[in-house]
Design a protein around this motif. Structure first.
Motif, PDB file in Angstrom:
ATOM      1  N   THR A   1      24.080 -32.463  96.499  1.00  0.00           N
ATOM      2  CA  THR A   1      22.849 -31.942  97.089  1.00  0.00           C
ATOM      3  C   THR A   1      22.277 -32.269  98.220  1.00  0.00           C
ATOM      4  O   THR A   1      21.521 -31.590  98.969  1.00  0.00           O
ATOM      5  CB  THR A   1      21.990 -32.564  96.037  1.00  0.00           C
ATOM      6  OG1 THR A   1      22.011 -31.887  94.754  1.00  0.00           O
ATOM      7  CG2 THR A   1      20.300 -32.236  96.217  1.00  0.00           C
ATOM      8  N   THR A   2      22.796 -33.601  98.792  1.00  0.00           N
ATOM      9  CA  THR A   2      22.367 -34.075  99.929  1.00  0.00           C
ATOM     10  C   THR A   2      23.119 -33.316 101.102  1.00  0.00           C
ATOM     11  O   THR A   2      22.658 -32.888 102.066  1.00  0.00           O
ATOM     12  CB  THR A   2      22.782 -35.494  99.965  1.00  0.00           C
ATOM     13  OG1 THR A   2      21.898 -36.167  99.282  1.00  0.00           O
ATOM     14  CG2 THR A   2      22.636 -36.150 101.542  1.00  0.00           C
ATOM     15  N   THR A   3      24.581 -33.056 100.857  1.00  0.00           N
ATOM     16  CA  THR A   3      25.379 -32.219 101.900  1.00  0.00           C
ATOM     17  C   THR A   3      24.459 -30.959 102.072  1.00  0.00           C
ATOM     18  O   THR A   3      24.569 -30.787 103.046  1.00  0.00           O
ATOM     19  CB  THR A   3      26.628 -31.818 101.423  1.00  0.00           C
ATOM     20  OG1 THR A   3      27.245 -33.127 101.106  1.00  0.00           O
ATOM     21  CG2 THR A   3      27.410 -31.428 102.378  1.00  0.00           C
ATOM     22  N   ILE A   4      24.111 -30.278 101.064  1.00  0.00           N
ATOM     23  CA  ILE A   4      23.496 -28.839 101.051  1.00  0.00           C
ATOM     24  C   ILE A   4      22.235 -28.889 101.905  1.00  0.00           C
ATOM     25  O   ILE A   4      21.989 -28.214 103.080  1.00  0.00           O
ATOM     26  CB  ILE A   4      23.414 -28.174  99.818  1.00  0.00           C
ATOM     27  CG1 ILE A   4      24.531 -27.762  99.105  1.00  0.00           C
ATOM     28  CG2 ILE A   4      22.628 -26.888  99.896  1.00  0.00           C
ATOM     29  CD1 ILE A   4      24.593 -27.221  97.799  1.00  0.00           C
TER      30      ILE A   4
ATOM     31  N   SER B   1      19.859 -24.978  93.050  1.00  0.00           N
ATOM     32  CA  SER B   1      21.196 -24.805  92.751  1.00  0.00           C
ATOM     33  C   SER B   1      21.557 -23.553  92.182  1.00  0.00           C
ATOM     34  O   SER B   1      22.643 -23.100  92.510  1.00  0.00           O
ATOM     35  CB  SER B   1      21.980 -26.055  92.125  1.00  0.00           C
ATOM     36  OG  SER B   1      21.651 -27.247  93.070  1.00  0.00           O
ATOM     37  N   VAL B   2      20.795 -23.460  91.159  1.00  0.00           N
ATOM     38  CA  VAL B   2      21.122 -22.023  90.029  1.00  0.00           C
ATOM     39  C   VAL B   2      20.927 -21.000  91.034  1.00  0.00           C
ATOM     40  O   VAL B   2      21.693 -19.850  91.221  1.00  0.00           O
ATOM     41  CB  VAL B   2      20.312 -22.088  89.029  1.00  0.00           C
ATOM     42  CG1 VAL B   2      20.244 -20.849  88.406  1.00  0.00           C
ATOM     43  CG2 VAL B   2      20.520 -23.452  88.067  1.00  0.00           C
ATOM     44  N   ALA B   3      20.046 -21.018  91.955  1.00  0.00           N
ATOM     45  CA  ALA B   3      19.617 -19.891  92.841  1.00  0.00           C
ATOM     46  C   ALA B   3      20.589 -19.700  93.995  1.00  0.00           C
ATOM     47  O   ALA B   3      20.857 -18.687  94.856  1.00  0.00           O
ATOM     48  CB  ALA B   3      18.249 -20.056  93.360  1.00  0.00           C
ATOM     49  N   GLY B   4      21.604 -20.756  94.618  1.00  0.00           N
ATOM     50  CA  GLY B   4      22.649 -20.724  95.283  1.00  0.00           C
ATOM     51  C   GLY B   4      21.922 -20.757  96.787  1.00  0.00           C
ATOM     52  O   GLY B   4      22.547 -20.175  97.550  1.00  0.00           O
TER      53      GLY B   4
ATOM     54  N   GLY C   1      34.071 -27.734  93.413  1.00  0.00           N
ATOM     55  CA  GLY C   1      33.321 -26.295  94.099  1.00  0.00           C
ATOM     56  C   GLY C   1      31.929 -26.266  93.950  1.00  0.00           C
ATOM     57  O   GLY C   1      31.416 -25.263  94.264  1.00  0.00           O
ATOM     58  N   ALA C   2      31.364 -27.405  93.684  1.00  0.00           N
ATOM     59  CA  ALA C   2      29.967 -27.252  93.313  1.00  0.00           C
ATOM     60  C   ALA C   2      28.927 -27.111  94.912  1.00  0.00           C
ATOM     61  O   ALA C   2      28.115 -26.291  94.819  1.00  0.00           O
ATOM     62  CB  ALA C   2      29.233 -28.490  92.885  1.00  0.00           C
TER      63      ALA C   2
ATOM     64  N   GLY D   1      26.644 -24.107  95.285  1.00  0.00           N
ATOM     65  CA  GLY D   1      25.127 -24.255  95.442  1.00  0.00           C
ATOM     66  C   GLY D   1      24.777 -23.349  96.983  1.00  0.00           C
ATOM     67  O   GLY D   1      23.514 -23.401  96.986  1.00  0.00           O
ATOM     68  N   LEU D   2      25.674 -22.948  97.648  1.00  0.00           N
ATOM     69  CA  LEU D   2      25.329 -22.224  98.603  1.00  0.00           C
ATOM     70  C   LEU D   2      25.710 -21.004  98.406  1.00  0.00           C
ATOM     71  O   LEU D   2      25.562 -19.916  99.270  1.00  0.00           O
ATOM     72  CB  LEU D   2      25.801 -22.479  99.948  1.00  0.00           C
ATOM     73  CG  LEU D   2      25.374 -24.183 100.523  1.00  0.00           C
ATOM     74  CD1 LEU D   2      26.142 -24.727 101.717  1.00  0.00           C
ATOM     75  CD2 LEU D   2      24.073 -23.478 101.277  1.00  0.00           C
TER      76      LEU D   2
END
Length: 295
Positions: A57-60, A262-265, A82-83, A87-88
């Motif tokens: 989450t922080t990386t994204i 995250s679900v929305a990418g 591969g999260a 996430g992106l």
């Protein structure tokens, strides 16, 4: 009143400064000036051997916030789950991944880079194949330095490379720490997450001593903080007591918006740009720039 401090506190206009969750005065970090050029990149490993503390989450969201401020960011998915890629909204099944780059010195790193929906934020994806990497790399010469070789090819194209490490202290994480200039430790405000920090710090110190003398701790970022619970407040207080100025002023609070994004990418900064969580990650970006961890 007898003490000078008590007299000063009683004077009008000398109210005590507002205190933040860390128990220190709240700080505002300025919006950074635009860069006049780009590269070479500073590499930051997002590291904690405990899972579910907010590394991905922080990386994204840190990457997206820094891209908003005109920084060119490359996010490296270094976790077999591969999260980060998911996430992106990045394709990671038929694509060239970080695993392919690690196993072949003839591969061009640019083959694996994909553009995210955020301008200025690129991604090298990963998938479950990466779980076999440690077995393949264990017999390689200078096996701890293979990721550094991969990232060296594109370092001049970016201002920052964020490596999202898997929740372990194995060979992949050691590779990330060997390649990195700094480490950012997302730490959930929960007792069992706190217990593992000493072991992580020991690993960082060993890598610093034996493989990467330039490595430094850029900061500890408190995540999933809930000011309504005594437990959360106590854990944060203990982290500040133990690590002092290494703890970032900015605290990431718990919210359902993160899993929704995250679900929305997409990053929270795009999914809910006006939400306080988006503001928090923008403040983390400004704080790291103010600390000199990011250009």
């Amino acid at each position: 009143m007898s003490g000078g401090t008590e007299q000063a506190a009683a004077l009008p206009g000398l109210d005590a400064p507002a205190m933040g969750p860390t128990g220190r005065p709240l700080q505002e970090f300025p919006v950074p000036a635009p860069l006049t050029g780009h590269g070479p990149a500073r590499i930051i490993a997002m590291c904690n051997q405990k899972g579910g503390v907010g590394k991905t989450t922080t990386t994204i969201n840190l990457g997206a916030a820094l891209a908003e401020y005109g920084r060119r960011v490359l996010a490296v998915d270094f976790d077999p789950q591969g999260a980060l890629s998911a996430g992106l909204g990045i394709e990671n099944h038929e694509a060239t991944t970080i695993y392919d780059l690690l196993l072949s010195s003839k591969r061009d790193t640019r083959e694996a880079i994909q553009h995210s929906s955020v301008e200025g934020l690129d991604v090298i994806p990963a998938n479950i194949d990466l779980s076999a990497a440690e077995v393949h790399l264990v017999s390689e010469v200078a096996r701890e330095q293979i990721l550094a070789r991969v990232l060296r090819q594109v370092s001049d194209d970016y201002d920052l490379i964020l490596v999202d490490c898997q929740p372990s202290l194995g060979l992949l994480t050691v590779n990330a720490l060997t390649a990195a200039h700094g480490v950012l430790v997302p730490l959930e405000c929960e007792y069992f997450a706190l217990r593992g920090v000493a072991l992580l710090k020991e690993t960082i110190d060993k890598v610093q001593d034996r493989l990467n003398p330039a490595l430094r701790l850029d900061g500890i970022l408190a995540t999933m903080y809930d000011s309504r619970t005594l437990h959360s407040r106590e854990v944060l207080q203990r982290v500040v007591e133990a690590f002092g100025p290494s703890v970032l002023e900015t605290v990431i609070r718990r919210t359902v918006k993160f899993p929704d994004a995250s679900v929305a990418g997409t990053p929270i900064t795009q999914y809910a740009p006006e939400h306080s969580a988006s503001d928090a990650y923008r403040q983390v970006a400004r704080e790291l720039i103010a600390r000199g961890a990011v250009a």
